[in-house]
Design an enzyme around this catalytic site. Structure first.
Site: not given
Ligand SMILES: [Zn+2]
Length: 275
Positions: A2-3, A113, A155
């Protein structure tokens, strides 16, 4: 996993059922959920708490109690939440916790899970806890191209990896990063710190559009995710590239390619998203 759109869908659906309600009984069936604390002790602490607000930050669901304490729920890979009217909760072998509310209805937490976590925080702790872990909230006005640029500056990691880092932008995961990069026409392996102003603007807009598209369809049900009433999200029907290797790019018709970036399956259009 889930995001942001999936967690926000859960929050929106659950909010009217839990705000103002008291936790009358709490059963924590899996010790992993509250580790290193004892399930019975945590359940005991939660009984009697009344919900003041249900919020979200990144992929965290935030249950704010009137006492000032906060229950922070993270669904990780396969967590989901079900709400059932009094006496309507069926059996579920993957149920890890149940909260009985004072109207007799149940909020059940399911997790195949078992990577999900419930973390009870004392008043005043939550701001600091989340502030250390999360970057800007992408659907809020505070998320701008300039701020995204600050988080990506210098980055050297691939753009996809940098966007999966929750300190860059809160709430993105494998699905919505791929979708956003396609919309922004940026290659997932592009060095994160090299985006110019125009690219940052495109990416900011693309992140918002991808998340809103997911939210509008109640999130994506690829495997375990479902909404609190048990129905499935439909965002997966509208994916532009995610999971679509070999299918034509909706913009240019080139077959979508799949590569691995930082160990994660990554889908993109080799024509629209050039390195
Ligand atoms: Zn294309």
């Amino acid at each position: 996993m889930p995001e942001l759109p999936e967690v926000e869908t859960i929050r929106l659906a659950l909010e009217p059922h839990v705000v103002g309600r008291t936790f009358e009984d709490v059963e924590i069936l899996d010790p992993r959920l509250v580790r290193p604390f004892e399930p019975l002790a945590v359940a005991g602490e939660l009984v009697g708490e009344r919900v003041a607000a249900l919020e979200r930050r990144g992929k965290y669901l935030i249950v704010r109690f009137e006492s000032g304490r906060v229950l922070l729920i993270h669904l990780r890979m396969t967590g989901s939440v079900r709400h059932a009217a009094a006496g309507q909760l069926g059996d579920d072998p993957y149920r890890r916790a149940v909260v009985r509310l004072d109207d007799g209805s149940d909020v059940a937490y399911r997790d195949v899970r078992r990577f999900g976590t419930w973390h009870l925080l004392e008043p005043g702790e939550v701001g600091d806890y989340l502030g250390r872990r999360l970057g800007h909230e992408p659907l809020e006005r505070t998320f701008t191209a300039k701020r995204l640029g600050e988080r990506l500056a210098k980055r050297r990691a691939p753009l996809k990896a940098a966007l999966l880092d929750q300190r860059t932008v809160a709430g993105l995961g494998n699905i919505y990063v791929d979708e956003a990069l396609w919309r922004a026409r940026l290659h997932p392996l592009r060095e994160a710190g090299t985006l110019d102003d125009d690219e940052l603007k495109r990416l900011t807009t693309a992140i918002r559009q991808s998340l809103r598209a997911g939210l509008a369809r109640q999130g994506a049900s690829l495997r375990d995710y479902s909404t609190p009433d048990g129905s499935r999200g439909r965002a997966q029907e509208e994916f532009r590239v995610y999971g679509r290797a070999g299918e034509p790019c909706p913009r240019c018709g080139t077959p979508v390619d799949k590569i691995r970036v930082g160990g994660r399956g990554t889908w993109y259009c080799p024509s629209c998203q050039r390195l």
